[in-house]
Design a protein around this motif. Structure first.
Motif, PDB file in Angstrom:
ATOM      1  N   ASP A   1       4.683  -3.841   4.137  1.00  0.00           N
ATOM      2  CA  ASP A   1       4.726  -2.387   4.284  1.00  0.00           C
ATOM      3  C   ASP A   1       5.578  -1.818   3.159  1.00  0.00           C
ATOM      4  O   ASP A   1       6.495  -2.484   2.660  1.00  0.00           O
ATOM      5  N   VAL A   2       5.356  -0.552   2.834  1.00  0.00           N
ATOM      6  CA  VAL A   2       6.149   0.074   1.770  1.00  0.00           C
ATOM      7  C   VAL A   2       7.390   0.779   2.320  1.00  0.00           C
ATOM      8  O   VAL A   2       8.335   1.050   1.566  1.00  0.00           O
ATOM      9  N   ASP A   3       7.424   1.060   3.632  1.00  0.00           N
ATOM     10  CA  ASP A   3       8.522   1.878   4.179  1.00  0.00           C
ATOM     11  C   ASP A   3       9.741   1.006   4.510  1.00  0.00           C
ATOM     12  O   ASP A   3      10.232   0.971   5.628  1.00  0.00           O
TER      13      ASP A   3
ATOM     14  N   PHE B   1       0.855  -1.191   0.000  1.00  0.00           N
ATOM     15  CA  PHE B   1       0.000   0.000   0.000  1.00  0.00           C
ATOM     16  C   PHE B   1       0.885   1.233   0.000  1.00  0.00           C
ATOM     17  O   PHE B   1       1.867   1.292   0.740  1.00  0.00           O
ATOM     18  N   ALA B   2       0.524   2.206  -0.823  1.00  0.00           N
ATOM     19  CA  ALA B   2       1.269   3.473  -0.880  1.00  0.00           C
ATOM     20  C   ALA B   2       0.252   4.600  -0.985  1.00  0.00           C
ATOM     21  O   ALA B   2      -0.151   4.997  -2.075  1.00  0.00           O
ATOM     22  N   VAL B   3      -0.176   5.058   0.153  1.00  0.00           N
ATOM     23  CA  VAL B   3      -1.251   6.051   0.231  1.00  0.00           C
ATOM     24  C   VAL B   3      -0.675   7.345   0.793  1.00  0.00           C
ATOM     25  O   VAL B   3       0.148   7.321   1.710  1.00  0.00           O
TER      26      VAL B   3
ATOM     27  N   VAL C   1      -5.582   4.037   7.480  1.00  0.00           N
ATOM     28  CA  VAL C   1      -4.954   3.534   6.245  1.00  0.00           C
ATOM     29  C   VAL C   1      -4.385   2.151   6.532  1.00  0.00           C
ATOM     30  O   VAL C   1      -4.599   1.191   5.784  1.00  0.00           O
ATOM     31  N   SER C   2      -3.656   2.058   7.638  1.00  0.00           N
ATOM     32  CA  SER C   2      -2.999   0.808   7.994  1.00  0.00           C
ATOM     33  C   SER C   2      -4.030  -0.299   8.252  1.00  0.00           C
ATOM     34  O   SER C   2      -3.911  -1.409   7.730  1.00  0.00           O
TER      35      SER C   2
ATOM     36  N   TYR D   1       3.387   8.423   1.480  1.00  0.00           N
ATOM     37  CA  TYR D   1       4.191   7.205   1.410  1.00  0.00           C
ATOM     38  C   TYR D   1       4.512   6.835  -0.037  1.00  0.00           C
ATOM     39  O   TYR D   1       5.479   6.141  -0.291  1.00  0.00           O
TER      40      TYR D   1
ATOM     41  N   ARG E   1       2.923  11.784   8.528  1.00  0.00           N
ATOM     42  CA  ARG E   1       1.602  11.617   9.129  1.00  0.00           C
ATOM     43  C   ARG E   1       1.085  12.970   9.571  1.00  0.00           C
ATOM     44  O   ARG E   1       1.801  13.708  10.233  1.00  0.00           O
TER      45      ARG E   1
ATOM     46  N   ARG F   1      -6.166  -1.979   5.386  1.00  0.00           N
ATOM     47  CA  ARG F   1      -5.476  -2.911   4.497  1.00  0.00           C
ATOM     48  C   ARG F   1      -6.052  -4.323   4.594  1.00  0.00           C
ATOM     49  O   ARG F   1      -6.138  -5.029   3.595  1.00  0.00           O
TER      50      ARG F   1
ATOM     51  N   TYR G   1       7.880  10.057  10.987  1.00  0.00           N
ATOM     52  CA  TYR G   1       6.437  10.224  11.117  1.00  0.00           C
ATOM     53  C   TYR G   1       5.993  11.670  10.973  1.00  0.00           C
ATOM     54  O   TYR G   1       4.955  11.954  10.388  1.00  0.00           O
TER      55      TYR G   1
HETATM   56  N1  UDP Z   1       0.456   3.438   4.777  1.00  0.00           N
HETATM   57  C1  UDP Z   1       0.340   4.327   3.712  1.00  0.00           C
HETATM   58  N2  UDP Z   1      -0.018   5.619   3.972  1.00  0.00           N
HETATM   59  C2  UDP Z   1      -0.240   6.076   5.235  1.00  0.00           C
HETATM   60  C3  UDP Z   1      -0.104   5.173   6.316  1.00  0.00           C
HETATM   61  C4  UDP Z   1       0.253   3.859   6.045  1.00  0.00           C
HETATM   62  O1  UDP Z   1       0.534   3.963   2.567  1.00  0.00           O
HETATM   63  O2  UDP Z   1      -0.560   7.261   5.401  1.00  0.00           O
HETATM   64  C5  UDP Z   1       0.786   2.026   4.497  1.00  0.00           C
HETATM   65  C6  UDP Z   1       2.239   1.854   4.070  1.00  0.00           C
HETATM   66  O3  UDP Z   1       2.342   0.721   3.233  1.00  0.00           O
HETATM   67  C7  UDP Z   1       2.914   1.609   5.402  1.00  0.00           C
HETATM   68  C8  UDP Z   1       1.883   0.740   6.097  1.00  0.00           C
HETATM   69  O4  UDP Z   1       0.611   1.262   5.676  1.00  0.00           O
HETATM   70  O5  UDP Z   1       4.181   0.996   5.260  1.00  0.00           O
HETATM   71  C9  UDP Z   1       1.938   0.737   7.640  1.00  0.00           C
HETATM   72  O6  UDP Z   1       2.110   2.030   8.138  1.00  0.00           O
HETATM   73  P1  UDP Z   1       3.498   2.441   8.819  1.00  0.00           P
HETATM   74  O7  UDP Z   1       4.615   1.867   8.026  1.00  0.00           O
HETATM   75  O8  UDP Z   1       3.505   3.941   8.992  1.00  0.00           O
HETATM   76  O9  UDP Z   1       3.366   1.728  10.234  1.00  0.00           O
HETATM   77  P2  UDP Z   1       4.544   1.201  11.172  1.00  0.00           P
HETATM   78  O10 UDP Z   1       5.514   0.444  10.339  1.00  0.00           O
HETATM   79  O11 UDP Z   1       5.183   2.389  11.798  1.00  0.00           O
HETATM   80  O12 UDP Z   1       3.827   0.343  12.173  1.00  0.00           O
END
Ligand code: UDP
Ligand code: MN
Length: 298
Positions: free
Chosen positions: A157-159, A66-68, A130-131, A71, A297, A134, A293
């Motif tokens: 996750d995309v990050d 997911f890439a919203v 968003v999370s 991200y 965010r 999914r 973040y």
């Molecule tokens: N994500 C996104 N946009 C957002 C929030 C989350 O695309 O605004 C997707 C993205 O793939 C991200 C995943 O949801 O990697 C989980 O969120 P995040 O990585 O911020 O959570 P964490 O790894 O910190 O738990």
């Protein structure tokens, strides 16, 4: 917890995707769960054998991401470019990118036999939503085209980006990822949801490991069950005005407590460089991006 589990002491672990796993190759770490599932660490599997087996079976592997919002620009290109260098090389792959802006998805050159599909999703207002959303979206996709064209699917996750080869040795009916920050913590300290009113709650004493929602996978049928369970729990909590401590990850941990994963990936498969050097982390395969973040965010 260290050492090979009792069931592995007498024999090599048979594995559908590698042939054999050698749990003794890594006496420094736990290589088998109490229910007999392999925990795969570098050295316990033969990547060439896994690739050979997967090619023979002509498996199509799905990779969802997911890439919203921000991200997309921040992470997606590197995630996909490094996946082309390391993810299931030589194997038919179908990427599923879920975003609210299909036109902004970077055009990454794909090797033959690899495809990318873009699915439009609504942009939730809160990053937590968003999370959490999914699970529902994945459930629907697995019931549609993704479920028909892939045999196994990894949900990520995309990050993060790939740093080492991530091949068919990870495949199994259901696959869970040990969380890099928590794999050596005492069980009672693991950050499960503890509020008994939540569908994600684990009672004191419950829990095997703490799994990371940045990587999970399995067969289409198993993932249909997993995503249905988590989406239902998330919905039930929402109706009661509850939100589990780590959102969808809390529900994923509840699911894997009730339905033990068939294979567990060592933290080498999804490592955080911020942890620093660990002797047992020989070859990181995915690396988390630093958490930014404030910039991502609202
Ligand atoms: N994500 C996104 N946009 C957002 C929030 C989350 O695309 O605004 C997707 C993205 O793939 C991200 C995943 O949801 O990697 C989980 O969120 P995040 O990585 O911020 O959570 P964490 O790894 O910190 O738990
Ligand atoms: Mn993440």
């Amino acid at each position: 917890p260290m050492g090979v589990c009792p069931s592995a002491r007498m024999a090599l672990l048979r594995d559908n995707f590698t042939g054999l796993l050698n749990p003794w190759a890594r006496p420094d770490v736990l290589t088998c769960t109490s229910w007999g599932a392999p925990i795969i660490w570098d050295g316990t599997f033969d990547p060439a054998a896994a690739q050979q087996k997967a090619l023979q079976q002509n498996l199509t592997i799905g990779l969802t991401v997911f890439a919203v919002g921000r991200y997309l620009e921040k992470y997606l290109a590197r995630f996909l470019e490094t996946a082309e260098r390391h993810f299931m090389l030589g194997q038919p792959v179908v990427y599923y990118v879920f975003t609210e802006r299909p036109a902004a998805v970077p055009r990454v050159v794909l090797a033959p036999g690899r495809r990318l599909r873009v699915e439009r999703v609504a942009r939730e207002r809160r990053w937590q939503d968003v999370s959490m959303q999914r699970m529902h979206t994945l459930h629907e996709a697995l019931g549609g085209l993704l479920g028909r064209e892939a045999h196994f699917v990894l949900c990520m996750d995309v990050d993060q980006h790939f740093r080492g080869d991530f091949g068919p040795e990870v495949l199994a009916e259901s696959v869970a990822q040990l969380h890099a920050w928590h794999y050596h913590w005492p069980r009672r300290l693991l950050p499960y949801e503890r509020d008994a009113r939540s569908a994600a709650a684990l009672a004191p004493g419950d829990g095997d490991f703490y799994y990371h929602s940045a990587v999970f996978g399995g067969s289409v049928a198993a993932l249909r069950g997993l995503t249905a369970h988590c989406a239902r729990g998330l919905q039930r909590d929402r109706e009661r005005g509850l939100e589990a401590r780590w959102h969808d990850e809390s529900h994923l941990n509840k699911f894997f407590w009730l339905h033990k994963p068939a294979k567990v990936l060592s933290p080498e498969f999804c490592w955080s460089p911020e942890i620093g050097h660990r002797a047992e982390i020989r070859q990181p395969r995915l690396l988390w991006a630093p958490k930014e973040y404030a910039a991502l965010r609202d």
